[in-house]
Enzyme design. Structure first.
Site, short mmCIF file in Angstrom:
data_model
loop_
_atom_site.label_atom_id
_atom_site.label_comp_id
_atom_site.label_asym_id
_atom_site.label_seq_id
_atom_site.Cartn_x
_atom_site.Cartn_y
_atom_site.Cartn_z
N CYS A 42 -73.16 -74.78 54.79
CA CYS A 42 -73.01 -75.79 53.16
C CYS A 42 -74.40 -75.06 52.64
O CYS A 42 -74.35 -75.82 51.53
CB CYS A 42 -73.12 -76.69 53.59
SG CYS A 42 -71.85 -77.25 54.98
N ILE A 279 -52.09 -75.35 73.83
CA ILE A 279 -53.46 -74.47 72.07
C ILE A 279 -53.28 -75.31 71.02
O ILE A 279 -52.61 -75.91 71.10
CB ILE A 279 -52.58 -73.37 71.73
CG1 ILE A 279 -52.12 -72.48 72.94
CG2 ILE A 279 -53.44 -72.89 70.19
CD1 ILE A 279 -51.51 -71.12 71.86
N TYR A 280 -54.71 -76.11 71.04
CA TYR A 280 -55.56 -76.69 70.23
C TYR A 280 -55.74 -76.28 68.44
O TYR A 280 -56.17 -74.72 68.68
CB TYR A 280 -56.18 -77.69 70.39
CG TYR A 280 -56.05 -78.48 71.65
CD1 TYR A 280 -55.87 -79.65 71.69
CD2 TYR A 280 -55.75 -78.54 73.03
CE1 TYR A 280 -55.09 -80.29 72.40
CE2 TYR A 280 -55.42 -78.66 74.31
CZ TYR A 280 -55.13 -79.94 73.51
OH TYR A 280 -54.67 -80.89 75.03
N GLY A 283 -60.22 -77.93 62.06
CA GLY A 283 -61.36 -77.33 61.11
C GLY A 283 -60.18 -76.61 59.92
O GLY A 283 -58.70 -77.14 59.74
N TYR A 426 -79.55 -104.91 49.70
CA TYR A 426 -80.31 -104.83 48.48
C TYR A 426 -81.16 -105.00 48.45
O TYR A 426 -81.88 -105.73 49.14
CB TYR A 426 -79.27 -105.84 47.68
CG TYR A 426 -79.81 -106.77 46.27
CD1 TYR A 426 -80.32 -105.85 44.96
CD2 TYR A 426 -80.84 -107.96 46.18
CE1 TYR A 426 -81.21 -106.15 44.03
CE2 TYR A 426 -81.32 -107.78 45.40
CZ TYR A 426 -81.91 -107.44 44.14
OH TYR A 426 -82.41 -107.80 43.15
P1 FAD Z 1 -66.01 -71.43 60.01
O1 FAD Z 1 -67.26 -72.81 59.83
O2 FAD Z 1 -65.81 -71.06 58.62
O3 FAD Z 1 -65.88 -71.23 61.10
C1 FAD Z 1 -64.55 -69.95 61.31
C2 FAD Z 1 -65.50 -69.02 62.02
O4 FAD Z 1 -64.21 -68.77 63.17
C3 FAD Z 1 -66.03 -67.61 61.52
O5 FAD Z 1 -67.51 -68.11 61.90
C4 FAD Z 1 -65.09 -66.64 61.49
O6 FAD Z 1 -65.91 -65.81 61.71
C5 FAD Z 1 -64.13 -67.06 63.16
N1 FAD Z 1 -62.92 -66.46 62.85
C6 FAD Z 1 -61.95 -66.43 62.74
N2 FAD Z 1 -61.12 -66.11 62.93
C7 FAD Z 1 -61.93 -65.42 63.84
C8 FAD Z 1 -61.01 -64.14 65.11
N3 FAD Z 1 -59.44 -64.01 65.01
N4 FAD Z 1 -61.54 -63.91 66.27
C9 FAD Z 1 -63.15 -64.83 66.10
N5 FAD Z 1 -63.50 -65.00 65.70
C10 FAD Z 1 -62.82 -65.83 64.92
N6 FAD Z 1 -68.07 -78.32 53.26
C11 FAD Z 1 -68.64 -79.81 53.43
O7 FAD Z 1 -68.03 -80.79 53.93
N7 FAD Z 1 -69.94 -79.76 52.51
C12 FAD Z 1 -70.29 -78.62 51.92
O8 FAD Z 1 -71.37 -79.04 51.48
C13 FAD Z 1 -70.31 -77.60 52.08
N8 FAD Z 1 -70.12 -76.29 51.34
C14 FAD Z 1 -69.60 -75.21 51.78
C15 FAD Z 1 -70.73 -74.07 51.31
C16 FAD Z 1 -70.79 -72.81 51.45
C17 FAD Z 1 -70.86 -71.74 51.00
C18 FAD Z 1 -69.33 -72.47 52.21
C19 FAD Z 1 -68.54 -71.14 52.11
C20 FAD Z 1 -68.19 -73.76 52.92
C21 FAD Z 1 -69.13 -75.23 52.57
N9 FAD Z 1 -68.12 -76.43 53.48
C22 FAD Z 1 -68.37 -77.03 52.82
C23 FAD Z 1 -66.93 -75.98 53.82
C24 FAD Z 1 -67.69 -75.79 55.52
O9 FAD Z 1 -68.60 -75.22 55.61
C25 FAD Z 1 -65.67 -75.39 56.36
O10 FAD Z 1 -65.40 -76.45 55.64
C26 FAD Z 1 -66.57 -76.02 57.50
O11 FAD Z 1 -67.72 -74.86 57.78
C27 FAD Z 1 -64.82 -75.31 58.38
O12 FAD Z 1 -65.08 -74.90 59.61
P2 FAD Z 1 -64.31 -74.37 60.37
O13 FAD Z 1 -64.70 -74.44 61.96
O14 FAD Z 1 -62.89 -74.37 60.39
O15 FAD Z 1 -64.68 -72.93 60.04
#
Ligand code: FAD
Length: 817
Positions: A42, A279-280, A283, A426
């Site tokens: 983020c 499996i859970y 995200g 407030y």
């Molecule tokens: P992620 O945090 O994306 O993590 C997934 C990880 O899994 C990745 O690092 C990936 O490499 C890894 N992966 C995938 N497949 C495999 C595999 N087969 N083997 C091993 N590793 C793997 N959300 C907000 O609420 N507020 C914000 O301000 C905000 N700003 C954002 C700004 C940016 C630029 C971005 C990109 C996202 C933003 N988000 C924001 C969204 C937020 O970051 C995501 O919703 C959140 O990170 C999702 O979490 P996650 O664990 O599902 O996925």
């Protein structure tokens, strides 16, 4: 217990850490295919803009620290390539050396996130087309800027698109944002996004809406990167950032035979368990429950991912925790503004054909007398039982606090009646004794209790009469077309001017005084309603510049023409310095007008006001012949230098003896449409040259000033006959020639409309804006039996021949039509 976590950022890292806290003896392995775990995705846009200077501060956790602190086996640059459910193993590829191996598990938590969508357009794989998702993505953009890139194109105006656009501007790049939808930030309803678009433009971002990029190419001679748009325009940029949405990374789950929804999201139960009990998943990759209306949805946000990670870990470790669903509460910074939303938008409710009601409010972020407050634009959706369905808040200050209250209220099952009663913190710098959230509850409850009849700016009933009850200084800023003006203070004494057989829709600046007027009218037997949100909401639905998209062949559209600077010029010495920021509407404009009154033309006044006053300031100065020399935004306030109108300006603000012979009197004797129009066009032309112009309406010319629906006035038979013979107002005039029983007149109106020639009612409004004085001849009124209540409110004077003689002497020129 051996737990495998796939994905090491928001959901995955939370899950692994929680599992360790619950089970010290568990074997926990965290696989992450990238180089970094638990990084602040983020924060990526803000490092590009150098708001976050230190790149390392984005690394919330390193694998080493994680291992030290949690004894979790973190394996970065190792990709899980398969989940072998039959033998309870995962296949892993080591991305550093290409080796492959299998690791057994008792439980798996999938948190593989989502990936940015790449639209299938030609040229999209160009080396200078980036996305912003990971640290390496960010590094590439930073590097591109360091090589001297000057122009960036951002495709998509969602959260990430807006954040990166703003941060690229902070690096002084020329930035254009192209968005397919007719609005920025499609998580809001369209009207609520309007201030954000202006805010972007104020910060120098070109915004092109309702257009899609159809292809990328390289110019054959210059080698420049070009994006072709739907409308044929071509935008050139040194690099492009694509941010057009995300898709879940669910390939692993799909190959493992886990149940997915139609959008590829992993289906989980409230325990966040997939169709395999071991499996859970958490995200961005999962489907979640919508806690408001039920049903399933997908919401890629960091907060839910973190909380889900925790819940999945608890269940994997043998506890019994449930996830209730995701509202989609979100917030984003856009320039000096903040936009936030929770729950359903009106657009989605309409699509789902779900019954709803809505309110708009524009309260102050905090006590209006405390410097630095700013208005909030609030929209709340609710059903007829008072259940809150969603809320959107846009403003400069206090937005995050309000959306969190709405979100908490929804999650706590509270309704609009509860909002009325909420006890919120407030003190003047933070809120008001009646907080904006209380107000939202009160307005909604007033509707449900039928204390008010709401009319919405996007659905004004056909035959309704709009009644503007604001003060004269406010109505100078413009009124809604065809509205009648009676200031609320005069309403009780002018009730006889209002019809009893039509719906009267009262309105003010934000809806509060409109409500008071509605209550007065209803208690006097009128059929009245209130325009919810008043002019402030009207402006959201009728933006002053609805379309600034370029035509064809342009590199970008026009920047905002507002004189916004970063510091006030110090070579201009203001003679007055006033602060209207603590004042409530209409205070600022009234005070400004008063202060300018005793200033000389050309003198400059320095003004501090709330940022929301900027648009009013610009319109008012433009309409009154004064000039805004400079505006400096400063958070929730602005500082401006205003020069009092000079001889070259259209009209003086107030008083001041007009130069002799610098004026004209136009006598309108005729009630022919073409002649009346000619009179107004001549008068307006003269007024724009600085002349003081008076229009003197006599005999048949008085028809122009007649009300369309005059009140009933008792008259003798002759006067009544004159009344029948005279056209009822500007809309009813006919051509002097070729009228052909009205067909010619209608044809002329059609042609004028096609050629964008203003209609007579529009010319009248413009004439008033230009300060042209309307004088009705009292002798002619007497002869024709016309009384003042039958004439429009815009008349300045009713006067006789002596006054006409004086005007002629003063102005020096007289035109008789
Ligand atoms: P992620 O945090 O994306 O993590 C997934 C990880 O899994 C990745 O690092 C990936 O490499 C890894 N992966 C995938 N497949 C495999 C595999 N087969 N083997 C091993 N590793 C793997 N959300 C907000 O609420 N507020 C914000 O301000 C905000 N700003 C954002 C700004 C940016 C630029 C971005 C990109 C996202 C933003 N988000 C924001 C969204 C937020 O970051 C995501 O919703 C959140 O990170 C999702 O979490 P996650 O664990 O599902 O996925």
């Amino acid at each position: 217990m051996k737990l495998i976590v796939i994905g090491g950022v928001a959901g995955g890292a939370s899950a692994a850490a929680r599992a360790r806290r619950l089970d010290e003896s568990a074997e926990i392995i965290l696989f992450e295919r990238g180089k970094y775990i638990s990084f602040a995705n983020c924060g990526l846009p803000y490092h590009v803009g150098k708001v976050i200077q230190n790149r390392d501060s984005l690394m919330v956790m390193t694998p080493e620290k994680f291992l030290n602190r949690t004894n979790i086996n973190v394996r970065v640059e190792q990709e899980v390539t398969a989940i072998n459910r039959d033998r309870k193993t995962v296949s892993v590829r080591n991305l550093t050396d290409g080796s492959e191996y299998e690791e057994s598990y008792d439980k798996v938590i999938i948190s593989t996130g989502s990936s940015p969508v790449t639209p299938p357009v030609s040229g999209v794989d160009d080396k200078d087309i980036f996305r912003l998702w990971t640290i390496p993505d960010m590094d590439k953009i930073v590097e591109k800027i360091s090589t001297g890139a000057k122009r960036a194109l951002v495709v998509g105006a969602g959260f990430i698109g807006l954040e990166i656009a703003e941060n690229l501007r902070m690096r002084d790049l020329e930035v254009t944002v192209v968005e397919l939808m007719p609005q920025v930030l499609p998580t809001l309803d369209q009207e609520m996004s309007v201030p954000l678009r202006y805010e972007l433009e104020k910060h120098g971002v070109n915004v092109i809406l309702g257009q899609k990029v159809t292809a990328f190419s390289r110019d054959t001679t210059s080698g420049q990167l070009a994006a072709a748009l739907d409308n044929g325009a071509e935008l050139f940029a040194d690099f492009v950032i694509m941010s057009v949405g995300v898709r879940p990374n669910s390939e692993l789950a799909k190959a493992a035979g886990l149940e997915l929804n139609a959008r590829g999201g992993i289906v989980v139960d409230e325990k966040l368990r997939t169709s395999d009990e071991n499996i859970y998943a958490v995200g961005d990759v999962i489907q979640v429950k919508d806690p408001i209306l039920g049903g399933d949805t997908m919401i890629p946000l960091a907060g839910p991912a973190n909380r889900q990670g925790r819940i999945a870990a608890e269940n994997a470790c043998g506890r019994d925790s449930s996830y209730k669903g995701t509202l989609g509460t979100s917030v984003v910074k856009v320039g000096d503004m903040t936009a936030a939303s929770t729950g359903w938008t009106e657009r989605r409710l309409k699509q789902a054909e779900h019954e709803y009601q809505k309110v708009y409010l524009h309260p102050s972020s905090n006590a209006s007398y405390y410097p630095g407050c700013g208005p909030l634009n609030i929209k709340m959706l609710f059903d007829k039982s008072g259940n809150i369905l969603g809320a959107q808040v846009v403003g400069n200050k206090g937005v995050d606090k309000r959306i969190d209250v709405f979100s908490t209220a929804i999650q706590g099952g509270q309704n609009v009646y509860d909002l009325e009663e909420l006890e919120l913190a407030y003190a003047p710098p933070y809120g008001s004794a009646k907080d904006p959230v209380n107000f939202a509850g009160m307005v909604a409850a007033n509707i449900l209790r039928e204390d008010t009849t709401p009319v919405y700016c996007d659905a004004i009933p056909e035959n309704a009469m709009l009644l503007d009850i604001r003060e004269p200084a406010e109505t100078e800023l413009g009124v809604i077309e065809d509205a009648k003006i009676i200031p609320i203070g005069k309403l009780r004494e002018r009730l006889n001017e209002l019809p009893k057989d039509r719906l009267i829709v009262t309105y003010c600046k934000v809806g509060l005084r409109g409500y008071l007027a509605e209550r007065i009218l209803k208690q006097h037997g009128f059929n009245a309603a209130n325009l919810i949100g008043g002019v402030a909401t009207w402006k959201l639905f009728h933006p002053e510049r609805p379309d600034v998209n370029p035509g064809t062949g342009q590199t970008c559209c026009a920047y905002s023409d507002k004189p916004v600077t970063s510091v006030l010029p110090d070579d201009i010495k203001p003679v007055k310095d006033i602060d209207v920021s603590p004042m409530q509407c209409p205070g600022p404009v009234v005070r400004l007008k008063q202060e300018l009154e005793d200033m000389e033309n050309g003198q400059v006044l320095k003004l501090k006001a709330n940022a929301s006053f900027q648009t009013d300031l610009e319109s008012w100065t433009a309409a009154t012949g004064n000039t805004v020399l400079s505006i400096v935004p400063d958070g929730a306030t602005i500082q401006a230098l205003i020069r009092k109108g000079t001889g070259s300006s259209p009209i003086q603000v107030v008083g001041g003896a007009a130069a002799a012979n610098n004026g004209a009197t136009i006598v309108l004797f005729s009630n022919d449409l073409d002649k009346a129009m000619a009179a107004f066009i001549l008068a307006s032309g003269l007024a724009t040259t600085g002349a003081k112009v008076t229009m003197f309406f006599t005999f048949w010319g008085l028809s122009v000033l007649r009300k369309e629906n005059p009140p009933t006035v008792s008259k003798d038979i002759l006067s009544r006959m004159f009344g029948w013979m005279l056209p009822n107002g500007a809309r009813k005039l006919a051509l002097s020639k070729m009228n052909m029983l009205g067909i010619g007149t209608e044809m002329m109106k059609h042609v004028m409309n096609k050629k964008n020639v203003a209609s007579l009612p529009e010319l009248i409004v413009n004439a008033k804006k230009l300060g042209i004085k309307f004088v009705a001849c009292d002798m002619a009124m007497d002869v024709m039996g016309l009384t003042q209540p039958e004439l429009i409110d815009e008349i300045d004077e009713i006067a006789g021949v002596a006054r006409f003689a004086a005007l002629t002497r003063e102005g020096g020129n007289t035109i008789f039509i």
